[in-house]
Structures are given as C-alpha cells and as structure tokens.
Design a protein around this motif. Sequence first.
Motif, PDB file in Angstrom:
ATOM      1  N   LEU A 174     -21.641  23.776 -18.364  1.00 59.10           N
ATOM      2  CA  LEU A 174     -20.583  24.035 -17.385  1.00 59.10           C
ATOM      3  C   LEU A 174     -21.002  25.033 -16.312  1.00 59.10           C
ATOM      4  O   LEU A 174     -20.840  24.785 -15.116  1.00 59.10           O
ATOM      5  CB  LEU A 174     -19.328  24.531 -18.100  1.00 59.10           C
ATOM      6  N   PHE A 175     -21.531  26.181 -16.714  1.00 61.64           N
ATOM      7  CA  PHE A 175     -21.861  27.234 -15.748  1.00 61.64           C
ATOM      8  C   PHE A 175     -22.849  26.728 -14.697  1.00 61.64           C
ATOM      9  O   PHE A 175     -22.640  26.905 -13.486  1.00 61.64           O
ATOM     10  CB  PHE A 175     -22.450  28.441 -16.484  1.00 61.64           C
ATOM     11  N   ILE A 176     -23.919  26.109 -15.143  1.00 60.57           N
ATOM     12  CA  ILE A 176     -24.943  25.645 -14.193  1.00 60.57           C
ATOM     13  C   ILE A 176     -24.412  24.539 -13.295  1.00 60.57           C
ATOM     14  O   ILE A 176     -24.586  24.574 -12.072  1.00 60.57           O
ATOM     15  CB  ILE A 176     -26.195  25.165 -14.954  1.00 60.57           C
ATOM     16  N   ASN A 177     -23.732  23.556 -13.869  1.00 60.86           N
ATOM     17  CA  ASN A 177     -23.341  22.378 -13.094  1.00 60.86           C
ATOM     18  C   ASN A 177     -22.075  22.565 -12.272  1.00 60.86           C
ATOM     19  O   ASN A 177     -21.838  21.802 -11.339  1.00 60.86           O
ATOM     20  CB  ASN A 177     -23.191  21.185 -14.038  1.00 60.86           C
ATOM     21  N   LEU A 178     -21.269  23.564 -12.611  1.00 63.69           N
ATOM     22  CA  LEU A 178     -20.098  23.866 -11.790  1.00 63.69           C
ATOM     23  C   LEU A 178     -20.463  24.673 -10.551  1.00 63.69           C
ATOM     24  O   LEU A 178     -19.829  24.543  -9.509  1.00 63.69           O
ATOM     25  CB  LEU A 178     -19.066  24.652 -12.613  1.00 63.69           C
ATOM     26  N   ILE A 179     -21.485  25.493 -10.659  1.00 63.40           N
ATOM     27  CA  ILE A 179     -21.775  26.470  -9.606  1.00 63.40           C
ATOM     28  C   ILE A 179     -22.944  26.076  -8.710  1.00 63.40           C
ATOM     29  O   ILE A 179     -22.865  26.200  -7.486  1.00 63.40           O
ATOM     30  CB  ILE A 179     -22.036  27.852 -10.237  1.00 63.40           C
ATOM     31  N   PHE A 180     -24.033  25.583  -9.285  1.00 61.22           N
ATOM     32  CA  PHE A 180     -25.270  25.413  -8.512  1.00 61.22           C
ATOM     33  C   PHE A 180     -25.528  23.973  -8.104  1.00 61.22           C
ATOM     34  O   PHE A 180     -25.198  23.036  -8.818  1.00 61.22           O
ATOM     35  CB  PHE A 180     -26.459  25.945  -9.320  1.00 61.22           C
ATOM     36  N   LYS A 181     -26.166  23.823  -6.943  1.00 65.31           N
ATOM     37  CA  LYS A 181     -26.559  22.516  -6.434  1.00 65.31           C
ATOM     38  C   LYS A 181     -27.526  21.838  -7.403  1.00 65.31           C
ATOM     39  O   LYS A 181     -28.284  22.499  -8.110  1.00 65.31           O
ATOM     40  CB  LYS A 181     -27.228  22.668  -5.064  1.00 65.31           C
ATOM     41  N   TRP A 186     -34.910  27.031 -10.836  1.00 66.63           N
ATOM     42  CA  TRP A 186     -35.043  28.364 -11.428  1.00 66.63           C
ATOM     43  C   TRP A 186     -33.811  29.244 -11.228  1.00 66.63           C
ATOM     44  O   TRP A 186     -33.453  30.010 -12.121  1.00 66.63           O
ATOM     45  CB  TRP A 186     -36.278  29.072 -10.878  1.00 66.63           C
ATOM     46  N   LEU A 187     -33.150  29.136 -10.091  1.00 72.39           N
ATOM     47  CA  LEU A 187     -31.975  29.980  -9.849  1.00 72.39           C
ATOM     48  C   LEU A 187     -30.876  29.761 -10.883  1.00 72.39           C
ATOM     49  O   LEU A 187     -30.347  30.738 -11.437  1.00 72.39           O
ATOM     50  CB  LEU A 187     -31.435  29.751  -8.429  1.00 72.39           C
ATOM     51  N   PRO A 188     -30.504  28.523 -11.200  1.00 71.52           N
ATOM     52  CA  PRO A 188     -29.503  28.318 -12.267  1.00 71.52           C
ATOM     53  C   PRO A 188     -29.967  28.833 -13.620  1.00 71.52           C
ATOM     54  O   PRO A 188     -29.154  29.364 -14.390  1.00 71.52           O
ATOM     55  CB  PRO A 188     -29.343  26.788 -12.301  1.00 71.52           C
ATOM     56  N   ILE A 189     -31.253  28.687 -13.915  1.00 70.71           N
ATOM     57  CA  ILE A 189     -31.792  29.172 -15.186  1.00 70.71           C
ATOM     58  C   ILE A 189     -31.638  30.683 -15.289  1.00 70.71           C
ATOM     59  O   ILE A 189     -31.177  31.216 -16.306  1.00 70.71           O
ATOM     60  CB  ILE A 189     -33.279  28.773 -15.339  1.00 70.71           C
TER      61      ILE A 189
END
Length: 295
Positions: A174-181, A186-189
């Motif tokens: 959820l956190f990665i796919n809701l917020i980041f393109k 590396w930024l989402p990680i």
Amino acid sequence: MQKERKTMNSADKKGLLNAKTNHQKERHYFKSTSIYHTLFYLIVSFLLYQIVSIPLPFGQAIHGRSWAFMIFFILFIAITATVAIRFAFKSYQEVMTSSVRIAGRDVDFKQVFKVFAVSLIGIVLFSALSDLVVPTTENQTMLEQSINANTAVGFVLMVVIVSPILEELIFRGLFINLIFKDNLFWLPIIASAAVFALFHETANIPQYLIYFVMGMILGFAYMKTGRLLTSILLHMANNVYVTFGFFFSSSFIAIGIVVVLEIAVVGVVLWFAKIASQNGWFHFKRVSEKSNQLN
C-alpha cells in the motif's frame, strides 16, 4: 511605469515557470492519489493490525497456564487477522488496478526463489554483524518478555504468519503503490524502509538502522520481482529464525541450519506452485490484470 510593468510581468512569468517546474517534479515522483484516500487505506489497515495483538498483555498478566485463554487468543487472532488481511489485500488490489509496476502477467517463480534466497542470506549476515554492535533491540526485548505459557502459540502465529503478511501489505504493497510513481525504484524502497523502521520500537539510532536496512532488503525483494509474495516469504523466513532464537539455542550454526531448511522448503513450495501453474491447477494472475481489461 512601463519598465516597472515589464519587470513585474517578467518576474510573474518566472515565478509561474518555477512553480510549474516544481509541480512537474512533484508529479514526477508522487502519484496524484487523494490524500484522504491514501490515509484511509493506510490508517485502517494499520489499526486493524494493532487490534490483532490486543489480548497479548492480558495473557502476560495471567499466572499459570490457562487453556481457556490460549484457545480464546488463537481464535481471536484467527478472526481479527482474517479481517485485517482481507481489508489490506482488497485495498492493495484496488490500488494495483491502475498500476503498471508489475511487468509480467505470470509469476516468475525462478526469479522469486533467487531473490528470496539471496535476500535471506543477506539479512542473516547483516543480523550477525549487527549483533556485534547491538546485541538486542527494544522491539526484540518487548517480544521476548511477552512470551509465556499462555501466549506462546498465539505469539508464534502472530510473528510468523500474521505480521509478515500485514506488514508487507501495508509498508510495501500500500505505502509504495499509493504514494510513488510506478517508474521509480530506489526512492520507494528507501521511504518505505524509513517508515518500516519507525513502526518498530527502537531506543536509538543504531537500533533504527537495523530495521531500516531490513526494510531496504524487503523493499528490494518486492521491487525486484514485482511480487509481494517474495517479500512476504522473506519476512516470514526472517521471523521464523528470530522466533527460533527465542525458544531454542541461537548459535550461528543452529540458525544457519534453520535458514538452509527455509530456503529448501520455499524452493520446494515454489517448484510445486510452478508445476501447478503450468498444468493449469492454479492460475497465478497479476494483481493489476484488471487494468488491462479497463484499457
């Protein structure tokens, strides 16, 4: 007067251009998902996750073995965890309908196994090195203190099964796919690892860094394969050998044997899943397949 107007117009244009550039940069990194939408998914999933562990302190307060409490605790975990996982997974499915993060339709079981095995070995080696600097963390101490005759079975269910599934759904899914393109790596990680480390109780920076690195490895496993299956299996394997250390000898040789067995078991399970998929027994579809139908 005209010169002043020209200067002002030039400054206004420059300001608008800078604002537009900053806005484009912001949109380049972050999705345009509604903040209320994002917070709803994350907060509700997190609160449901916290409900699962509510009986734990009550079990610690009971002196002697209580079969009634043990049965109640297991049933409570089964019910609340099912609700929490179902909500988080449904939310993840909805988020992924418009995502192109997963490249292929079918699961690449060979890649999942490779990333899982390498990442698990990396976590174990890092844990061994970090133990030389930080023998235990606040979170580990709290977990150890919560284990007794009444909570042991429920504790193992929570730590080995429920926590890995829910934490990966929340922090990676959820956190990665809701917020980041979807085109970022590396930024989402890094961001998800930072939040993941904050979630675990840490008393100082070294303890925080331990969970941060672990979150980085889990995030890499997810992003590299595009599958939550990878990070969930990795998280489960990590928690298994950590839990093993709570109950039995935690020597490096013993943990090494446990890790080898984990890799072997996961390898067999993935091999069976691959055979099952090839023979049509099960069909492992990508979560974001609905987006293809919509397009």
